[in-house]
Design a protein around this motif. Sequence first.
Motif, PDB file in Angstrom:
ATOM      1  N   TYR A 153       4.071  -8.796   3.802  1.00  5.60           N
ATOM      2  CA  TYR A 153       3.620  -7.505   4.180  1.00  5.60           C
ATOM      3  C   TYR A 153       3.851  -6.810   2.663  1.00  5.60           C
ATOM      4  CZ  TYR A 153       3.667  -2.873   5.867  1.00  5.60           C
ATOM      5  OH  TYR A 153       3.270  -1.406   5.983  1.00  5.60           O
ATOM      6  N   HIS A 154       4.855  -6.858   2.201  1.00  2.00           N
ATOM      7  CA  HIS A 154       5.264  -6.032   1.045  1.00  2.00           C
ATOM      8  C   HIS A 154       4.257  -6.420  -0.053  1.00  2.00           C
ATOM      9  CE1 HIS A 154       7.821  -3.778  -1.609  1.00  2.00           C
ATOM     10  NE2 HIS A 154       7.714  -4.661  -2.491  1.00  2.00           N
ATOM     11  N   GLN A 155       4.182  -7.656  -0.365  1.00  2.00           N
ATOM     12  CA  GLN A 155       3.389  -8.011  -1.522  1.00  2.00           C
ATOM     13  C   GLN A 155       1.957  -8.055  -1.266  1.00  2.00           C
ATOM     14  OE1 GLN A 155       4.436  -9.926  -4.804  1.00  2.00           O
ATOM     15  NE2 GLN A 155       6.548  -9.558  -4.648  1.00  2.00           N
ATOM     16  N   GLY A 156       1.499  -8.425   0.155  1.00  2.00           N
ATOM     17  CA  GLY A 156       0.211  -8.475   0.408  1.00  2.00           C
ATOM     18  C   GLY A 156      -0.555  -7.382   0.929  1.00  2.00           C
ATOM     19  N   VAL A 157       0.089  -6.673   1.976  1.00  2.00           N
ATOM     20  CA  VAL A 157      -0.521  -5.607   2.547  1.00  2.00           C
ATOM     21  C   VAL A 157      -0.289  -4.462   1.865  1.00  2.00           C
ATOM     22  CG1 VAL A 157      -0.459  -4.166   4.705  1.00  2.00           C
ATOM     23  CG2 VAL A 157      -0.219  -6.733   4.999  1.00  2.00           C
ATOM     24  N   ARG A 158       1.011  -3.950   1.369  1.00  2.00           N
ATOM     25  CA  ARG A 158       0.982  -2.751   0.606  1.00  2.00           C
ATOM     26  C   ARG A 158       0.544  -2.645  -0.569  1.00  2.00           C
ATOM     27  NH1 ARG A 158       5.859  -0.886  -0.817  1.00  2.00           N
ATOM     28  NH2 ARG A 158       5.407   1.238  -0.189  1.00  2.00           N
ATOM     29  N   SER A 159       0.405  -3.899  -1.140  1.00  2.00           N
ATOM     30  CA  SER A 159      -0.178  -4.150  -2.369  1.00  2.00           C
ATOM     31  C   SER A 159      -1.897  -4.129  -2.393  1.00  2.00           C
ATOM     32  CB  SER A 159       0.215  -5.353  -3.378  1.00  2.00           C
ATOM     33  OG  SER A 159       1.484  -5.051  -3.659  1.00  2.00           O
ATOM     34  N   ARG A 160      -2.342  -4.162  -1.223  1.00  2.00           N
ATOM     35  CA  ARG A 160      -3.508  -4.118  -0.819  1.00  2.00           C
ATOM     36  C   ARG A 160      -4.455  -5.457  -1.184  1.00  2.00           C
ATOM     37  NH1 ARG A 160      -5.486   2.068  -1.916  1.00  2.00           N
ATOM     38  NH2 ARG A 160      -3.767   2.851  -0.365  1.00  2.00           N
TER      39      ARG A 160
END
Length: 450
Positions: free
Chosen positions: A344-351
Amino acid sequence: MDISIKDGTIVTANDMFRADIGIRNGKIASIGHDITGMENIDASGKYILPGVIEIQSHFEAAFGNTRSIDNFFKGTQTAACGGVTTIFDTVIPKSDESLLEAIKNRRQLLDAQAAIDYSLHLCLPEAQENFLSEIPQVLNEGLPSFEAFLCSHAAELVHQDSSLLELMETISKAGGLLMVHCGNQALLQQASQRYPLEDPLAMTHYPQLCTPQSEAEAVYRLMMLAHSTPCTLHLNHLSTRESLTQALQHHPLQSRIYTGTDLHYLTHNENVYKQPDARNYTVLPPLRSQADQTCLWKGIQAGTIQTLSSNHWPFTREQKKLGEDLASIPAGFANLELLLPMLYHQGVRSRHIDLMQLVAVLSTNPARIFGLSHKGSIAVGKDADLVIFNPLLKKTLSSSNLHSESDFCLYEGQELQGYPEMTLSRGRIVCDNGKFTGEQGAGQFIARSI
């Protein structure tokens, strides 16, 4: 209802919407509005995700003369606190065990300890006739997935092409699936001899154990064999642009070829092997380049990579000092608890990806590919394996505030935003605000068919 989860944003692989979830007898009984239960959980401002399915975890798993540090209870505790509700363990039969005996012995350990549900893959050392003849019986036990290595620290597990082809044909006839670990054993052994540990720069050469070219060559070789037998394949731990490209070039095979990668290939690169603590990062295949990372993120985004695992194989710093050569340094680390929040942090939040793509690779695709028909999605009738995920919750990572017995963390000191608040396994709360609340032995064996 036994439990109602209210006012959360439900996320599936195809949709996001606000609704309540009603749970009865461990199943999702209703999805809608104004649902009440004996216990009501407020999920406003939070996501409700399907429980994560970890397809490759290694608890009490041998590596050379040592074993991974987490037992089945500690490992499944770790899983539950990271939003994982189903794990896969691997059975490797001993020389004096039949396949069915090996499965029975492994299940006895898991049944007594597992806090969440589990299933098994069966790793066959070679295509021995006695093993091959048992494969249909193994499928009758609800275990349709098998593993084979083309490259390993344990040379006795490595298949030559003739053995691999015979295994593929037998599994195909029985209606199973073969997971393959790609690499070149001869090149691994050569690199291990060429760069002795006495050399102060030996660890900088660790990536030579399995180069991008040797991984891609193994994928190419596997694709050639796949053209001659209709075996369904899952390519484990793909880590390079070259290997993914090879897998995608064979268009006639795409309906029965699946690809997966691991969390660490998205978050770390080969520069760590230049650090003083380089041994902590040993894993096979090795960590790769930034360009490979970019390609893997694009593969998840495009759907050409269908699964993501942690490949949790936890050791301590002392265990990482073991090994007579590069290949025998214990390969792996504790990653399971951070699979969901780090993606979530590296994938979703970083788009790099969106929430629905996260659900696809962590839950829905693994359930579909590996035959977990009651898991992997949020729908009426499915198991109530759910994660209440707070996108605003922050956590600074350290081995001291995670649940694995490993005494180091790949992400030490890193602050994440977005973390699981609650995990439910078949309607039972097994983690609440970082505290494990489940029970040893409460997990169930899941029989499967594909």
